[in-house]
Design a protein around this motif. Structure first.
Motif, PDB file in Angstrom:
ATOM      1  N   ILE A 165       0.843  -1.200   0.000  1.00 28.73           N
ATOM      2  CA  ILE A 165       0.000   0.000   0.000  1.00 28.73           C
ATOM      3  C   ILE A 165       0.879   1.251   0.000  1.00 28.73           C
ATOM      4  CG2 ILE A 165      -1.628   1.347   1.399  1.00 28.73           C
ATOM      5  CD1 ILE A 165      -2.846  -1.318   2.301  1.00 28.73           C
ATOM      6  N   GLY A 166       2.039   1.169   0.680  1.00 30.34           N
ATOM      7  CA  GLY A 166       2.960   2.300   0.669  1.00 30.34           C
ATOM      8  C   GLY A 166       3.242   2.918   2.017  1.00 30.34           C
ATOM      9  N   ALA A 167       2.608   2.436   3.083  1.00 31.60           N
ATOM     10  CA  ALA A 167       2.842   3.003   4.416  1.00 31.60           C
ATOM     11  C   ALA A 167       2.515   1.968   5.476  1.00 31.60           C
ATOM     12  CB  ALA A 167       1.994   4.250   4.629  1.00 31.60           C
ATOM     13  N   LEU A 168       3.392   1.862   6.471  1.00 29.26           N
ATOM     14  CA  LEU A 168       3.165   0.945   7.571  1.00 29.26           C
ATOM     15  C   LEU A 168       2.203   1.552   8.589  1.00 29.26           C
ATOM     16  CD1 LEU A 168       6.835  -0.273   8.303  1.00 29.26           C
ATOM     17  CD2 LEU A 168       5.119  -1.380   6.851  1.00 29.26           C
ATOM     18  N   LYS A 169       1.535   0.699   9.347  1.00 28.96           N
ATOM     19  CA  LYS A 169       0.776   1.170  10.502  1.00 28.96           C
ATOM     20  C   LYS A 169       1.766   1.784  11.496  1.00 28.96           C
ATOM     21  CE  LYS A 169      -0.524  -3.062  11.049  1.00 28.96           C
ATOM     22  NZ  LYS A 169      -1.089  -4.310  11.624  1.00 28.96           N
ATOM     23  N   PRO A 170       1.437   2.801  12.247  1.00 33.71           N
ATOM     24  CA  PRO A 170       0.082   3.311  12.507  1.00 33.71           C
ATOM     25  C   PRO A 170      -0.404   4.421  11.573  1.00 33.71           C
ATOM     26  CG  PRO A 170       1.630   4.382  13.989  1.00 33.71           C
ATOM     27  CD  PRO A 170       2.437   3.412  13.175  1.00 33.71           C
ATOM     28  N   SER A 171       0.229   4.596  10.430  1.00 35.11           N
ATOM     29  CA  SER A 171      -0.272   5.578   9.467  1.00 35.11           C
ATOM     30  C   SER A 171      -1.757   5.344   9.195  1.00 35.11           C
ATOM     31  CB  SER A 171       0.515   5.461   8.155  1.00 35.11           C
ATOM     32  OG  SER A 171      -0.101   6.210   7.124  1.00 35.11           O
ATOM     33  N   LYS A 172      -2.508   6.408   9.049  1.00 37.40           N
ATOM     34  CA  LYS A 172      -3.932   6.278   8.732  1.00 37.40           C
ATOM     35  C   LYS A 172      -4.150   5.717   7.326  1.00 37.40           C
ATOM     36  CE  LYS A 172      -5.402  10.278  11.518  1.00 37.40           C
ATOM     37  NZ  LYS A 172      -6.075  11.610  11.445  1.00 37.40           N
TER      38      LYS A 172
END
Length: 223
Positions: free
Chosen positions: A144-151
């Motif tokens: 997706i392009g971003a790890l959690k905790p990114s929204k």
């Protein structure tokens, strides 16, 4: 709360199975590649702070390459061989928590949409102990392009399921990445408690629901 929920999305690592047996099995692999994992751990910490990236894997490789003083191509190959492919065989003997498969099946039959959102590639776990057939979506946040905790990954799950964020329950074991990440994105959050919280009877106040056994999660959602 359960009357508002239309979809349930699960983390995998530490949520669908216990971390401890996996850490035991993978310990020799980590020790054999200790220098790599020390640098990779630092890289992951940096990646957890980044906004959505057009090419997560390229950026990750560049950070690791700089840290290890190797080429980006070499860094990318090491991550693939040691982490993505290297961890895969160890999951073959790992068992999920009791009643995980039963829970997915029961929720699906009850009409919930089901999803998986994991920071590490879901495909490492094969069919994820049989639960994949009950999932409407299976996503890895790296792609997706971003790890959690990114929204951002939570928002992508919401759009893919076609269910509003405030009608999704996210189930995880990490307070920072799963619970706070989901809550900040606007979801409900269920916390899979570690053994010490169970013994001390200390549910997580930040979560909408804390549980130790998957039958408890079923009872909450299906009652």
């Amino acid at each position: 709360m359960n009357e508002k929920i239309k979809a349930v999305v699960f983390d995998i690592d530490g949520t669908l199975y216990s971390d401890f047996p996996f850490y035991l099995r993978v310990s020799f692999h980590v020790l054999k590649n200790l220098r790599f994992f020390l640098h990779y751990s630092k890289t992951r910490k940096i990646m957890h702070t980044k906004a959505p990236l057009a090419d997560y894997f390229e950026y990750q490789a560049r950070i690791l390459a700089s840290s290890m003083h190797i080429s980006v191509r070499r860094a990318k190959a090491l991550i693939d061989v040691i982490v993505y492919k290297g961890f895969r065989p160890y999951f073959k003997k790992i068992k999920p928590y009791p009643n995980v498969l039963e829970t997915f099946k029961a929720l699906k039959e009850a009409g919930y949409k089901i999803g998986i959102l994991s920071d590490l590639p879901p495909e490492q776990k094969g069919d994820i102990w049989g639960v994949s057939e009950y999932c409407d979506v299976i996503l890895g946040s790296e792609k997706i392009g971003a790890l959690k905790p990114s929204k951002y990954p939570f928002g992508v799950v919401s759009m893919t399921l076609d269910v509003p964020l405030n009608e999704i329950l996210y189930v995880g074991n990490s307070i920072k990445s799963d619970i706070r990440g989901a809550k900040n994105a606007g979801m409900f959050a269920a916390y899979k408690m570690p053994w010490w919280r169970v013994i001390l009877h200390k549910p997580l106040k930040e979560a909408d629901f804390s549980f130790s056994k998957y039958r408890q999660l079923q009872d909450m959602l299906l009652s």
